[in-house]
Design an enzyme around this catalytic site. Structure first.
Site, PDB file in Angstrom:
ATOM      1  N   ARG A  54       0.860  -1.197   0.000  1.00 29.46           N
ATOM      2  CA  ARG A  54       0.000   0.000   0.000  1.00 29.46           C
ATOM      3  C   ARG A  54       0.887   1.234   0.000  1.00 29.46           C
ATOM      4  O   ARG A  54       1.715   1.410   0.899  1.00 29.46           O
ATOM      5  CB  ARG A  54      -0.892  -0.032   1.239  1.00 29.46           C
ATOM      6  CG  ARG A  54      -1.950   1.039   1.289  1.00 29.46           C
ATOM      7  CD  ARG A  54      -2.920   0.744   2.440  1.00 29.46           C
ATOM      8  NE  ARG A  54      -3.900   1.792   2.548  1.00 29.46           N
ATOM      9  CZ  ARG A  54      -4.175   2.459   3.666  1.00 29.46           C
ATOM     10  NH1 ARG A  54      -3.544   2.168   4.782  1.00 29.46           N
ATOM     11  NH2 ARG A  54      -5.081   3.405   3.674  1.00 29.46           N
ATOM     12  N   ASN A  71      -2.395  -0.823  11.896  1.00 27.65           N
ATOM     13  CA  ASN A  71      -3.315  -1.584  12.733  1.00 27.65           C
ATOM     14  C   ASN A  71      -4.734  -1.471  12.197  1.00 27.65           C
ATOM     15  O   ASN A  71      -5.002  -0.723  11.266  1.00 27.65           O
ATOM     16  CB  ASN A  71      -3.215  -1.145  14.204  1.00 27.65           C
ATOM     17  CG  ASN A  71      -3.625   0.302  14.430  1.00 27.65           C
ATOM     18  OD1 ASN A  71      -4.579   0.795  13.831  1.00 27.65           O
ATOM     19  ND2 ASN A  71      -2.902   0.986  15.310  1.00 27.65           N
ATOM     20  N   PHE A  89       4.381   0.984   8.669  1.00 22.01           N
ATOM     21  CA  PHE A  89       4.407   1.999   7.618  1.00 22.01           C
ATOM     22  C   PHE A  89       5.443   3.054   7.949  1.00 22.01           C
ATOM     23  O   PHE A  89       5.880   3.192   9.095  1.00 22.01           O
ATOM     24  CB  PHE A  89       3.021   2.613   7.372  1.00 22.01           C
ATOM     25  CG  PHE A  89       2.442   3.403   8.511  1.00 22.01           C
ATOM     26  CD1 PHE A  89       2.620   4.775   8.592  1.00 22.01           C
ATOM     27  CD2 PHE A  89       1.685   2.776   9.489  1.00 22.01           C
ATOM     28  CE1 PHE A  89       2.065   5.514   9.630  1.00 22.01           C
ATOM     29  CE2 PHE A  89       1.121   3.502  10.533  1.00 22.01           C
ATOM     30  CZ  PHE A  89       1.312   4.875  10.607  1.00 22.01           C
ATOM     31  N   HIS A  91      -1.490   5.104  16.382  1.00 16.37           N
ATOM     32  CA  HIS A  91      -0.534   4.108  15.885  1.00 16.37           C
ATOM     33  C   HIS A  91       0.756   4.205  16.691  1.00 16.37           C
ATOM     34  O   HIS A  91       1.229   5.307  16.970  1.00 16.37           O
ATOM     35  CB  HIS A  91      -0.217   4.345  14.398  1.00 16.37           C
ATOM     36  CG  HIS A  91      -1.382   4.118  13.497  1.00 16.37           C
ATOM     37  ND1 HIS A  91      -1.617   2.914  12.893  1.00 16.37           N
ATOM     38  CD2 HIS A  91      -2.389   4.944  13.110  1.00 16.37           C
ATOM     39  CE1 HIS A  91      -2.724   3.009  12.157  1.00 16.37           C
ATOM     40  NE2 HIS A  91      -3.208   4.233  12.283  1.00 16.37           N
TER      41      HIS A  91
END
Length: 166
Positions: A55, A102, A113, A126
């Site tokens: 992603r 998450n 990320f 996060h």
């Protein structure tokens, strides 16, 4: 299942050899020891080898760490999802911040990320557990690859090998 390393094992960095170059990540053991141990040990075990950044969102972040490549897979060294380690001193202030992906509170596994810009709306949501200390230009290049409508790269960007220092 492989043994979890002792608390004394704290490699300062994890290296990601990718299909676009090398990223060196500094780990924040003082702020997020359980998360750092999970990430460093998964790297030591070769868990991330051959996985891809599944992603990528321009001017936001690049995400990897899922062995299925779907964004729905991955497991921690603890055998289950584990709790967040949110630290008030750590904020999403710019590019190069390393954090856990998450699906809500306390759902950390193996996915992570790296930010490409300030992302303050993620503060307190996060676990931040490190930063890019070498290779930010390469991270930025990954962030500019062509993606499809699901934010998946048209051409795979792979983690060839991930390993802790020391």
């Amino acid at each position: 299942m492989a043994a979890i390393p002792p608390d004394s094992w704290q490699p300062p960095n994890v290296y990601l050899e990718t299909s676009m170059g090398i990223i060196v990540l500094e780990l924040y053991w003082k702020h997020a020891p359980k998360t750092c141990k999970n990430f460093a040990e998964l790297a030591r075990r070769g868990y991330y080898n051959g996985t891809k950044f599944h992603r990528i969102i321009k001017d936001f972040m690049i995400q990897g760490g899922d062995p299925t490549g779907t964004g729905r897979g991955g497991a921690s060294i603890y055998g289950k999802q584990f709790e967040d380690e949110l630290h008030p001193d750590l904020k999403f202030t710019g590019a190069g911040i390393l954090a856990m992906a998450n699906a809500g509170p306390d759902t950390n596994g193996s996915q992570f990320f790296v930010t490409l810009a300030p992302t303050q709306w993620l503060d307190g949501k996060h676990t931040i557990f490190g930063r890019v200390c070498q290779g930010i230009g390469m991270v930025n290049r990954v962030g500019m690859v062509e993606t499809n409508s699901q934010d998946r790269p048209v051409d795979d960007v792979k983690i060839i090998k991930a390993y802790p220092s020391g």
